[in-house]
Scaffold this motif. Structure first.
Motif, PDB file in Angstrom:
ATOM      1  N   ILE A 236     -11.917  46.726  -6.267  1.00  0.00           N
ATOM      2  CA  ILE A 236     -11.017  46.047  -5.337  1.00  0.00           C
ATOM      3  C   ILE A 236      -9.999  45.240  -6.133  1.00  0.00           C
ATOM      4  CG2 ILE A 236     -10.861  44.364  -3.464  1.00  0.00           C
ATOM      5  CD1 ILE A 236     -13.726  45.085  -2.720  1.00  0.00           C
ATOM      6  N   ALA A 237      -8.730  45.446  -5.837  1.00  0.00           N
ATOM      7  CA  ALA A 237      -7.664  44.679  -6.485  1.00  0.00           C
ATOM      8  C   ALA A 237      -7.519  43.349  -5.755  1.00  0.00           C
ATOM      9  CB  ALA A 237      -6.354  45.450  -6.460  1.00  0.00           C
ATOM     10  N   VAL A 238      -7.824  42.261  -6.432  1.00  0.00           N
ATOM     11  CA  VAL A 238      -7.810  40.932  -5.813  1.00  0.00           C
ATOM     12  C   VAL A 238      -6.736  40.067  -6.467  1.00  0.00           C
ATOM     13  CG1 VAL A 238      -9.145  38.834  -5.348  1.00  0.00           C
ATOM     14  CG2 VAL A 238     -10.261  41.063  -5.248  1.00  0.00           C
ATOM     15  N   ASP A 239      -5.741  39.679  -5.671  1.00  0.00           N
ATOM     16  CA  ASP A 239      -4.727  38.739  -6.136  1.00  0.00           C
ATOM     17  C   ASP A 239      -4.940  37.412  -5.417  1.00  0.00           C
ATOM     18  OD1 ASP A 239      -3.915  39.217  -3.574  1.00  0.00           O
ATOM     19  OD2 ASP A 239      -1.862  39.754  -4.078  1.00  0.00           O
ATOM     20  N   THR A 240      -3.954  36.529  -5.490  1.00  0.00           N
ATOM     21  CA  THR A 240      -4.128  35.200  -4.888  1.00  0.00           C
ATOM     22  C   THR A 240      -4.247  35.285  -3.366  1.00  0.00           C
ATOM     23  OG1 THR A 240      -1.705  34.925  -4.875  1.00  0.00           O
ATOM     24  CG2 THR A 240      -2.918  34.027  -6.761  1.00  0.00           C
ATOM     25  N   HIS A 241      -3.547  36.248  -2.735  1.00  0.00           N
ATOM     26  CA  HIS A 241      -3.648  36.396  -1.282  1.00  0.00           C
ATOM     27  C   HIS A 241      -5.067  36.806  -0.874  1.00  0.00           C
ATOM     28  CE1 HIS A 241       0.595  35.883  -0.352  1.00  0.00           C
ATOM     29  NE2 HIS A 241       0.911  36.734  -1.309  1.00  0.00           N
ATOM     30  N   VAL A 242      -5.594  37.848  -1.513  1.00  0.00           N
ATOM     31  CA  VAL A 242      -6.934  38.330  -1.190  1.00  0.00           C
ATOM     32  C   VAL A 242      -7.974  37.257  -1.490  1.00  0.00           C
ATOM     33  CG1 VAL A 242      -8.649  40.126  -1.657  1.00  0.00           C
ATOM     34  CG2 VAL A 242      -6.209  40.698  -1.660  1.00  0.00           C
TER      35      VAL A 242
END
Length: 312
Positions: A236-242
């Motif tokens: 899962i690609a997790v950035d600040t939004h996720v």
């Protein structure tokens, strides 16, 4: 006559096992089902490439807890069945259905300007993959609109490994400005491009471990590059939004402090067939409704189901 014990030992010595792992030279198990997935063409083969493992970044790559999606050839005899999660968030299926409804318009910046939209479809597959990786490197701490603008200027200049390496740092800086931390990104782009030319024949690596070893490439970028460029769901690609939204919705067993902690927490319970969509789904939701500051809870279908909304 051989003794019974000798016979048993001899039979044991004859037993062999078949390995289920993929060797480092095997090509990526791309699905080929998504329109955004880049066709490999003849360049997808990893034959003849040299693996690149810089010593100073090796420790970082070793500590990544990467979950890989099994290919069709790996789902046969001997594979372990997926275990049901020991914990999952309350109401997560209804929360996810509500987010899908709110995102049905596909009108957030990420929907038109994300990594799957930033490469030039007219160039060869190997160049497309390089452009996907560069768009992800530029996107860190940068709005999608700014990243898309920088990519257009780079493509007009000539966005290939060779052309970037022949471009001086001042010119490259002018082309990508005003992306966040543009001075550092000039350095990272040059270093990464040189590595790709020397060790990967101008293509990008086919594994998360090799991608995160490149200067300026983090885990989120690596997982997105695997999905968009190679058609492989590696995690899962997790950035600040996720990261923000997962904690607000209670999708982590406990509050997490970093995107990587959130990724590990989500991968423990979220079904794998949802791993690919969750990034774009939550990023757009975070751009439009679940904002970092002053979230629009009154317009959110999850207002009654969201622990964070009840506390606001």
């Amino acid at each position: 006559m051989c003794s019974p014990q000798f016979s048993m030992n001899y039979v044991s010595m004859r037993m062999v096992t078949r390995s289920q792992s993929r060797g480092p030279g095997a090509g990526p198990p791309g699905s080929g089902e998504e329109a955004a997935t880049i066709q490999r063409g003849g360049e997808a083969s990893a034959e003849g490439r040299k693996s690149y493992h810089p010593v100073k970044r090796q420790r970082k790559a070793q500590h990544l807890n990467v979950a890989y999606e099994a290919s069709d050839g790996e789902k046969g005899e001997g594979t372990k069945p997926l275990k049901a999660p020991s914990w999952e968030p309350q109401d997560w299926q209804q929360q996810l259905a509500n987010i899908r409804t709110m995102r049905s318009g596909k009108d957030a910046p990420v929907d038109q300007l994300g990594a799957e939209h930033c490469y030039d479809p007219r160039v060869p597959p190997k160049v497309r993959r390089y452009q996907v990786l560069l768009s992800l490197m530029l996107s860190s701490q940068t709005k999608d609109q700014v990243t898309a603008g920088a990519m257009k200027r780079l493509q007009a200049w000539g966005l290939t490994v060779d052309s970037i390496l022949q471009t001086d740092d001042i010119t490259l800086g002018r082309l990508i400005y005003p992306v966040g931390f543009w001075r550092n990104k000039v350095k990272y782009i040059k270093q990464t491009s040189a590595i790709l030319q020397q060790h990967y024949d101008g293509d990008i690596p086919t594994s998360v471990a090799e991608l995160v070893a490149l200067p300026g490439v983090g885990p989120k970028m690596a997982h997105l590059a695997m999905a968009v460029a190679w058609g492989t769901v590696s995690g899962i690609a997790v950035d600040t939004h996720v990261h923000r939204i997962a904690n607000r919705l209670g999708w982590t067993k406990k509050m997490t402090k970093s995107p990587e902690e959130t990724r590990a927490a989500l991968e423990e319970w979220l079904p794998r067939d949802m791993w690919r969509e969750i990034n774009g789904l939550l990023v757009g939701f975070g751009q439009q409704i679940c904002l970092p500051v002053r979230p629009r809870c009154q317009a959110c279908l999850n207002q009654a189901l969201c622990p964070a909304a009840r506390g606001l």
